[in-house]
Design an enzyme around this catalytic site. Structure first.
Site, PDB file in Angstrom:
ATOM      1  N   ASP A  66       0.801   4.880   1.705  1.00 47.29           N
ATOM      2  CA  ASP A  66       0.075   5.519   2.993  1.00 47.29           C
ATOM      3  C   ASP A  66      -1.146   6.426   2.536  1.00 47.29           C
ATOM      4  O   ASP A  66      -1.173   7.454   1.825  1.00 47.29           O
ATOM      5  CB  ASP A  66       0.948   6.233   3.677  1.00 47.29           C
ATOM      6  CG  ASP A  66       1.909   5.173   4.614  1.00 47.29           C
ATOM      7  OD1 ASP A  66       1.333   4.178   4.927  1.00 47.29           O
ATOM      8  OD2 ASP A  66       2.994   5.882   4.899  1.00 47.29           O
TER       9      ASP A  66
ATOM     10  N   HIS B 122       0.696  -1.237  -0.005  1.00 52.14           N
ATOM     11  CA  HIS B 122      -0.082   0.003   0.004  1.00 52.14           C
ATOM     12  C   HIS B 122       0.890   1.562  -0.121  1.00 52.14           C
ATOM     13  O   HIS B 122       1.996   1.288   0.497  1.00 52.14           O
ATOM     14  CB  HIS B 122      -0.914   0.088   1.049  1.00 52.14           C
ATOM     15  CG  HIS B 122      -0.045   0.375   2.474  1.00 52.14           C
ATOM     16  ND1 HIS B 122       0.485  -0.887   3.159  1.00 52.14           N
ATOM     17  CD2 HIS B 122      -0.153   1.241   3.400  1.00 52.14           C
ATOM     18  CE1 HIS B 122       0.848  -0.649   4.357  1.00 52.14           C
ATOM     19  NE2 HIS B 122       0.469   0.602   4.534  1.00 52.14           N
TER      20      HIS B 122
ATOM     21  N   HIS C  84       4.671   0.118   0.005  1.00 49.96           N
ATOM     22  CA  HIS C  84       5.152  -0.689   1.230  1.00 49.96           C
ATOM     23  C   HIS C  84       4.604  -1.674   1.816  1.00 49.96           C
ATOM     24  O   HIS C  84       3.273  -1.754   1.417  1.00 49.96           O
ATOM     25  CB  HIS C  84       5.879   0.161   2.276  1.00 49.96           C
ATOM     26  CG  HIS C  84       5.017   0.924   2.979  1.00 49.96           C
ATOM     27  ND1 HIS C  84       4.349   2.107   2.543  1.00 49.96           N
ATOM     28  CD2 HIS C  84       4.479   0.716   4.028  1.00 49.96           C
ATOM     29  CE1 HIS C  84       3.506   2.973   3.375  1.00 49.96           C
ATOM     30  NE2 HIS C  84       3.609   1.688   4.412  1.00 49.96           N
TER      31      HIS C  84
ATOM     32  N   ARG D  86       5.429   6.911  13.489  1.00 50.97           N
ATOM     33  CA  ARG D  86       5.387   7.357  12.168  1.00 50.97           C
ATOM     34  C   ARG D  86       4.724   8.780  12.178  1.00 50.97           C
ATOM     35  O   ARG D  86       3.761   9.364  12.967  1.00 50.97           O
ATOM     36  CB  ARG D  86       4.349   6.560  11.386  1.00 50.97           C
ATOM     37  CG  ARG D  86       4.646   6.918   9.832  1.00 50.97           C
ATOM     38  CD  ARG D  86       3.464   6.404   8.796  1.00 50.97           C
ATOM     39  NE  ARG D  86       2.242   7.087   8.959  1.00 50.97           N
ATOM     40  CZ  ARG D  86       1.078   6.600   8.407  1.00 50.97           C
ATOM     41  NH1 ARG D  86       1.056   5.510   7.879  1.00 50.97           N
ATOM     42  NH2 ARG D  86      -0.036   7.562   8.660  1.00 50.97           N
TER      43      ARG D  86
END
Length: 310
Positions: A115, A113, A264, A281
């Site tokens: 983000d 995917h 990723h 994150r």
């Protein structure tokens, strides 16, 4: 080994054929010089994901480092677990996911995917650092979507250049139980956008394949059978190991990736192990993608996601 000639404090070491570089001779606790920021930005655009190790930083330093490269957004459109004093920090914490999604997990999706691609303006970049890493397993992989597109035959590129795809938060098969609080939260405020299947990178000008199995649900204008067949072909291409890099996490590791040019893959090898994995994150505010034809993406549901004021 490549070293930027303009500084004596930054070393960039490519680690895979199409993607990834390790950055050394830098301390993220210190304020970066403008030249270091410029060199890191250039490396990010060339290698798509940068890896740092041995960085003893907390939330405040993480956010300050992120802000040197763009406006930092809130942690996530659906996140309610951010530390109250740091609304920019998303906790990727295995201890939270069972409560949130109704099942044992180590990430919210185990599919390739990009983000939050269902946003009208998906993040420009993401920065993820490890606080607790398991002794074995738990690696993350990235793929270079510009290289994937470049590797396609010209006839397929021409066909893809004119297509649009629907991106929906949750994708075709949401990773959470239908009755969970998270499912209700997403249903109340859905995120759905039609993006170009091929976007033009706003900095490098590269053409980038912009679909992913985590969030893309269909190709607009094709029948379900045709859409599924084409997406399956593209997903096989983007997951080809030739275009990927794999990163082993340790406490103090940080990965910084161009979310406009990569997808990723979170780990799926930990579910049977009694381990804890905690990463944090930040994301940088992105722009609305533009296709080869110059037309921008179109929001179906959801608003633009802006930066945290401050």
């Amino acid at each position: 080994m490549t070293t930027f000639a303009d500084t004596g404090t930054l070393r960039v070491s490519p680690v895979a054929g199409h993607i990834g570089a390790e950055i050394t001779d830098i301390d993220l606790r210190a304020e970066l010089s403008d030249q270091q920021v410029a060199d890191l930005t250039a490396a990010l655009h060339e290698y798509k994901v940068l890896f740092f190790r041995g960085q003893d930083i907390g939330h405040a330093e993480h956010i300050a480092f992120s802000r040197r490269f763009g406006a930092v957004t809130p942690s996530h459109p659906y996140d309610t677990d951010a530390p109250t004093e740091f609304p920019e920090i998303l906790a990727v914490d295995s201890r939270l996911y069972e409560k949130r999604f109704g099942r044992r997990k180590f990430s919210y999706t185990n599919h390739w995917h990009t983000d939050v691609s269902p946003l009208i303006n998906p993040p420009a970049a993401s920065l993820l650092r490890a606080e607790i890493a398991p002794e074995r397993g738990g690696d993350t992989q990235w793929t270079n979507l510009a290289a994937v597109y470049e590797g396609l035959p010209d006839s397929l590129k021409s066909f893809l250049d004119g297509l649009r795809a629907e991106h929906r938060f949750g994708g075709k098969q949401p990773a959470w139980d239908a009755e969970s609080d998270y499912a209700k939260k997403v249903a109340k405020a859905p995120l759905v956008t039609e993006h170009p299947v091929v976007r033009v990178h706003p900095v490098t000008g590269e053409r980038v394949l912009f679909v992913n199995p985590g969030f893309t649900t269909r190709i607009v204008g094709l029948s379900p059978r045709q859409s599924d067949a084409l997406l399956d072909l593209l997903y096989a291409e983007l997951s080809d190991s030739a275009y990927t890099v794999r990163f082993r996490w340790e406490k103090g590791s940080l990965a910084f990736w161009d979310n406009r040019a990569t997808a990723h893959l979170a780990p799926s090898d930990l579910d049977h192990l009694d381990v804890t994995r905690v990463l944090y994150r930040t994301t940088l505010e992105g722009e609305v993608p533009v296709g080869v034809d110059g037309e921008p993406s179109r929001a179906i549901a959801g608003e633009r996601f802006g930066a945290v004021a401050g």
